[in-house]
Write an enzyme that holds these catalytic residues in place. Structure first.
Site, short mmCIF file in Angstrom:
data_model
loop_
_atom_site.label_atom_id
_atom_site.label_comp_id
_atom_site.label_asym_id
_atom_site.label_seq_id
_atom_site.Cartn_x
_atom_site.Cartn_y
_atom_site.Cartn_z
N PRO A 2 -10.48 31.59 33.54
CG PRO A 2 -11.43 31.44 35.31
CD PRO A 2 -10.67 31.11 34.47
CD GLU A 3 -6.99 36.27 36.00
OE1 GLU A 3 -6.97 37.65 35.87
OE2 GLU A 3 -6.32 35.60 35.60
NE ARG A 117 -9.10 22.20 39.46
CZ ARG A 117 -7.98 23.75 39.23
NH1 ARG A 117 -7.94 23.49 38.83
NH2 ARG A 117 -7.99 22.80 41.39
#
Length: 274
Positions: A2-3, A117
DNA sequence: ACGAGCGCCTGTCGGC
DNA sequence: TGCCGACAGGCGCTCG
């Protein structure tokens, strides 16, 4: 994954659909299931389903790395952090052990927040501002001028890499695109931000916009087991190219650690001082 | 104001 | 084959 470019890719897929699933715009949430309590930041787990059920998905926006779903009464904000992803699945598909939240929609599909995660977070709030107000400007917002950017960046005495990763300075920059932008701008990641001339800060701003736009154009980057379908990873200039030749000068790309993050650059093209 | 370290988590990969 | 450490797209916190 995720950017900014990856979140933007997900946003566009949710709005327009893909070859595998239709748009979810306008659908109604019939049922909500939380599979990992700590993925939900607010409200309390026992309040979430009854509050979200029955609301329609009116619009799908993005602010920095946040996905902003406007519902009938509330905003559903999702931050993917390191390993989060949004999957649209038909109801006969098996449920992944990494699913943390599932929203069952009235078009026969379900929206799954998948996050191995468990760093990602979901917020259901009446006012999105309470979460998003701390964010800095959008790098792709053209109303941010070169002069204003120079004023902002030189108002801090900070290393460029940590400053660009700071979401209150810029919303959406992450480790990959920061390294790529600094290389394109020929600036050392540890250079102090108040050292930049107007010409250098403008080069940085344009480089940031260029790599973000490249990332969006290529549907983001897919690395390792966190796969999304983008192919920007094939166009990295420095990220994860430690020891390989710089495309500009041929010298090996160097890796250092800054703010606990692997930082890749060319010490010849990006000198700390001339 | 700034940066370094740590914690939160699971999974993969390379070296031995 | 198994074990172990390093590493991974993020960010909030504490401590100097």
């Amino acid at each position: 994954m995720p950017e900014l470019p990856e979140v933007e890719t997900i946003r566009l897929n949710l709005i327009y659909g893909t070859k595998d699933y239709p748009s979810i715009l306008g659908t109604i949430i019939l049922r909500a299931v939380i599979l990992w309590d700590r993925s939900l930041a607010t409200p309390a787990v026992d309040k979430f389903p009854s509050r979200v059920e029955g609301q329609a998905l009116q619009s799908i926006g993005r602010r920095g790395k946040y996905l902003v779903l406007k519902l009938t009464r509330d905003f559903l904000l999702i931050h993917l952090r390191m390993s989060g992803d949004i999957l649209i699945e038909s109801e006969d598909e098996s449920i992944s052990v990494h699913h943390r939240m599932i929203l069952y929609l009235d078009n026969g599909y379900r929206l799954a927040f998948n996050d191995p995660r468990k760093f990602g977070r979901v917020w259901l709030v009446a006012d999105a501002g309470e979460i998003l107000s701390a964010l800095g400007p959008e790098p792709l917002d053209e109303s941010l001028t070169s002069i204003e950017f120079h004023r902002r960046i030189t108002s801090h005495h900070r290393q460029l890499k940590p400053l660009l990763l700071d979401q209150s300075f810029f919303a959406g920059m992450g480790n990959i695109y920061t390294d790529e932008a600094l290389h394109l701008a020929l600036l050392h990641p540890l250079l102090k931000s108040d050292q930049l001339t107007l010409e250098e800060s403008d080069r940085l701003l344009q480089s940031i916009r260029q790599v973000l736009n490249e990332g969006i154009k290529r549907s983001g980057a897919s690395i390792d087991w966190v796969y999304r379908g983008g192919d920007f990873q094939n166009y990295f200039r420095v990220y994860q190219r430690t020891g390989k030749p710089c495309y500009r000068c041929g010298n090996p790309i160097v890796r250092i650690v800054s703010v606990q993050r692997g930082t890749h650059f060319c010490s010849h093209c990006q000198p700390l001082k001339e």
